[in-house]
Design a protein around this motif. Structure first.
Motif, PDB file in Angstrom:
ATOM      1  N   ASN A 120       0.830  -1.209   0.000  1.00 42.50           N
ATOM      2  CA  ASN A 120       0.000   0.000   0.000  1.00 42.50           C
ATOM      3  C   ASN A 120       0.863   1.257   0.000  1.00 42.50           C
ATOM      4  N   TYR A 121       0.222   2.358  -0.290  1.00 45.34           N
ATOM      5  CA  TYR A 121       0.855   3.689  -0.240  1.00 45.34           C
ATOM      6  C   TYR A 121       1.234   3.999   1.202  1.00 45.34           C
ATOM      7  N   ASN A 122       2.455   4.531   1.397  1.00 44.47           N
ATOM      8  CA  ASN A 122       2.846   4.975   2.742  1.00 44.47           C
ATOM      9  C   ASN A 122       3.428   6.388   2.733  1.00 44.47           C
ATOM     10  N   GLY A 123       3.522   6.999   1.539  1.00 46.44           N
ATOM     11  CA  GLY A 123       4.013   8.370   1.439  1.00 46.44           C
ATOM     12  C   GLY A 123       5.501   8.504   1.576  1.00 46.44           C
ATOM     13  N   GLY A 124       6.215   7.394   1.912  1.00 49.74           N
ATOM     14  CA  GLY A 124       7.668   7.434   2.066  1.00 49.74           C
ATOM     15  C   GLY A 124       8.345   6.562   1.032  1.00 49.74           C
ATOM     16  N   SER A 125       8.551   5.289   1.421  1.00 55.88           N
ATOM     17  CA  SER A 125       9.214   4.358   0.500  1.00 55.88           C
ATOM     18  C   SER A 125       8.317   3.944  -0.656  1.00 55.88           C
ATOM     19  N   ASN A 126       7.028   4.063  -0.481  1.00 59.89           N
ATOM     20  CA  ASN A 126       6.102   3.710  -1.567  1.00 59.89           C
ATOM     21  C   ASN A 126       5.135   4.855  -1.811  1.00 59.89           C
ATOM     22  N   LYS A 127       5.232   5.449  -2.979  1.00 58.12           N
ATOM     23  CA  LYS A 127       4.413   6.614  -3.331  1.00 58.12           C
ATOM     24  C   LYS A 127       3.091   6.213  -3.995  1.00 58.12           C
ATOM     25  N   TYR A 157      11.482   2.928 -12.757  1.00 59.58           N
ATOM     26  CA  TYR A 157      10.062   2.761 -13.071  1.00 59.58           C
ATOM     27  C   TYR A 157       9.867   1.832 -14.272  1.00 59.58           C
ATOM     28  N   GLY A 158      10.946   1.440 -14.948  1.00 62.10           N
ATOM     29  CA  GLY A 158      10.835   0.573 -16.114  1.00 62.10           C
ATOM     30  C   GLY A 158      10.076   1.254 -17.237  1.00 62.10           C
ATOM     31  N   ASN A 159       9.283   0.445 -17.945  1.00 58.32           N
ATOM     32  CA  ASN A 159       8.434   1.020 -18.994  1.00 58.32           C
ATOM     33  C   ASN A 159       7.293   1.787 -18.312  1.00 58.32           C
ATOM     34  N   LEU A 170      -2.927  13.454 -12.311  1.00 53.45           N
ATOM     35  CA  LEU A 170      -2.376  12.546 -13.313  1.00 53.45           C
ATOM     36  C   LEU A 170      -2.135  11.196 -12.638  1.00 53.45           C
ATOM     37  N   SER A 171      -2.139  10.134 -13.435  1.00 57.07           N
ATOM     38  CA  SER A 171      -1.898   8.787 -12.903  1.00 57.07           C
ATOM     39  C   SER A 171      -0.661   8.197 -13.556  1.00 57.07           C
ATOM     40  N   VAL A 172       0.017   7.344 -12.795  1.00 60.16           N
ATOM     41  CA  VAL A 172       1.305   6.778 -13.199  1.00 60.16           C
ATOM     42  C   VAL A 172       1.200   5.246 -13.195  1.00 60.16           C
ATOM     43  N   TYR A 173       1.717   4.605 -14.249  1.00 60.47           N
ATOM     44  CA  TYR A 173       1.675   3.144 -14.396  1.00 60.47           C
ATOM     45  C   TYR A 173       3.103   2.689 -14.715  1.00 60.47           C
ATOM     46  N   ALA A 174       3.729   1.954 -13.808  1.00 61.54           N
ATOM     47  CA  ALA A 174       5.145   1.598 -13.964  1.00 61.54           C
ATOM     48  C   ALA A 174       5.358   0.082 -14.050  1.00 61.54           C
ATOM     49  N   HIS A 175       6.548  -0.321 -14.560  1.00 64.73           N
ATOM     50  CA  HIS A 175       7.022  -1.705 -14.680  1.00 64.73           C
ATOM     51  C   HIS A 175       6.263  -2.493 -15.747  1.00 64.73           C
ATOM     52  N   ASN A 176       5.724  -1.789 -16.732  1.00 65.23           N
ATOM     53  CA  ASN A 176       4.943  -2.477 -17.762  1.00 65.23           C
ATOM     54  C   ASN A 176       5.826  -3.377 -18.644  1.00 65.23           C
ATOM     55  N   GLN A 177       5.230  -4.465 -19.118  1.00 63.60           N
ATOM     56  CA  GLN A 177       5.895  -5.307 -20.101  1.00 63.60           C
ATOM     57  C   GLN A 177       5.810  -4.662 -21.474  1.00 63.60           C
ATOM     58  N   ARG A 178       4.632  -4.072 -21.743  1.00 62.64           N
ATOM     59  CA  ARG A 178       4.428  -3.412 -23.031  1.00 62.64           C
ATOM     60  C   ARG A 178       3.429  -2.276 -22.861  1.00 62.64           C
ATOM     61  N   ILE A 179       3.702  -1.139 -23.505  1.00 62.76           N
ATOM     62  CA  ILE A 179       2.787   0.009 -23.490  1.00 62.76           C
ATOM     63  C   ILE A 179       2.039   0.022 -24.812  1.00 62.76           C
ATOM     64  N   GLU A 209       0.443   5.091  -9.267  1.00 62.70           N
ATOM     65  CA  GLU A 209       0.448   6.308  -8.441  1.00 62.70           C
ATOM     66  C   GLU A 209      -0.640   7.262  -8.930  1.00 62.70           C
ATOM     67  N   LEU A 210      -1.158   8.040  -7.982  1.00 68.60           N
ATOM     68  CA  LEU A 210      -2.033   9.172  -8.301  1.00 68.60           C
ATOM     69  C   LEU A 210      -1.324  10.413  -7.789  1.00 68.60           C
ATOM     70  N   ARG A 211      -1.215  11.423  -8.655  1.00 66.69           N
ATOM     71  CA  ARG A 211      -0.535  12.662  -8.259  1.00 66.69           C
ATOM     72  C   ARG A 211      -1.483  13.848  -8.401  1.00 66.69           C
ATOM     73  N   PHE A 212      -1.476  14.678  -7.359  1.00 68.50           N
ATOM     74  CA  PHE A 212      -2.271  15.911  -7.341  1.00 68.50           C
ATOM     75  C   PHE A 212      -1.310  17.086  -7.332  1.00 68.50           C
ATOM     76  N   LYS A 213      -1.382  17.895  -8.398  1.00 74.70           N
ATOM     77  CA  LYS A 213      -0.440  19.012  -8.566  1.00 74.70           C
ATOM     78  C   LYS A 213       1.000  18.512  -8.428  1.00 74.70           C
ATOM     79  N   SER A 214       1.286  17.388  -9.069  1.00 75.17           N
ATOM     80  CA  SER A 214       2.607  16.750  -9.140  1.00 75.17           C
ATOM     81  C   SER A 214       3.014  16.033  -7.858  1.00 75.17           C
ATOM     82  N   LYS A 215       2.228  16.142  -6.781  1.00 72.61           N
ATOM     83  CA  LYS A 215       2.591  15.489  -5.523  1.00 72.61           C
ATOM     84  C   LYS A 215       1.834  14.170  -5.388  1.00 72.61           C
ATOM     85  N   ALA A 216       2.576  13.097  -5.068  1.00 78.18           N
ATOM     86  CA  ALA A 216       1.959  11.784  -4.917  1.00 78.18           C
ATOM     87  C   ALA A 216       1.029  11.781  -3.702  1.00 78.18           C
TER      88      ALA A 216
END
Length: 225
Positions: A120-127, A157-159, A170-179, A209-216
């Motif tokens: 889960n999100y913890n705001g530190g090690s996991n955004k 973040y990989g792909n 904005l939303s972020v999707y990381a470690h994808n095999q294919r975009i 990730e979900l970011r509001f005004k660039s902040k996770a």
């Protein structure tokens, strides 16, 4: 005795007499007829005026007056001076209240993958949220928007895919095999945009990730339950 010195003595005597006896009752009439023994000073004093005011009311150049002469002893309404508007204090206008900024509507998201939550999100090690699954599992757009990034420029973040939903979110999707989409594409909520993979990671997962005004921020409160 010559007449002029006599008149001067008489005027002086009248002035001293008025001073000694105090001010006579004020005549409320706006006109006064000069009587024997009157002086400009005595008439002005009896009508609560200064000599200069009395002279101005009657346009007299000197203090000479004659018995029977009618004098104005009150200003007419037309000659009453009124303060100039420029002399009146201008009431200060209250400063307008600052306009309140429009609150940004909370965004509504769907889950981008149907796998189990690994972290889960913890705001530190996991955004964000790490979601497990099998390689090639579909990843869906959590909300409608426009692809603002599709590439692998951040190794950890990989792909990586980023979808901009509005000015704030904005939303972020990381470690994808294919975009499956490219930058500039307009995306609808629920549309498949990638396949799950392990790029930039030691296991297959989606880092979301979900970011509001660039902040996770924690995406969970925005995800449909």
């Amino acid at each position: 005795m010559p007449i002029f010195p006599l008149l001067r003595h008489y005027a002086l005597f009248s002035t001293l007499l008025i001073s000694a006896c105090g001010t006579a009752p004020i005549n409320n009439s706006s006109k006064y007829q000069v009587k024997a023994g009157d002086t400009l000073y005595s008439i002005a004093r009896n009508h609560n005026l200064s000599v200069s005011e009395l002279q101005r009311l009657n346009q007299l150049r000197d203090t000479g007056i004659q018995i029977g002469q009618t004098l104005a002893v009150k200003p007419s309404p037309k000659t009453t001076s009124t303060p100039s508007p420029s002399n009146k204090p201008t009431p200060s206008k209250p400063s307008p209240a600052p306009a309140a900024s429009k609150p940004t509507p909370a965004i509504s998201l769907i889950w981008p993958s149907k796998g189990p939550i690994l972290q889960n999100y913890n705001g530190g090690s996991n955004k964000g949220i790490d979601i497990g699954g099998e390689a090639g599992s579909p990843i869906y757009a959590a909300a409608s928007g426009k692809v603002s990034y599709a590439g692998n420029g951040i190794p950890s973040y990989g792909n990586l895919l980023i979808i901009k939903h509005n000015q704030d979110y904005l939303s972020v999707y990381a470690h994808n095999q294919r975009i499956l989409v490219k930058e500039g594409d307009i995306i609808k909520q629920g549309q498949q945009v990638a396949e799950m993979g392990s790029s930039g990671s030691n296991k297959v997962k989606l880092h979301f990730e979900l970011r509001f005004k660039s902040k996770a921020i924690n995406p969970k409160p925005f995800l449909a339950q």
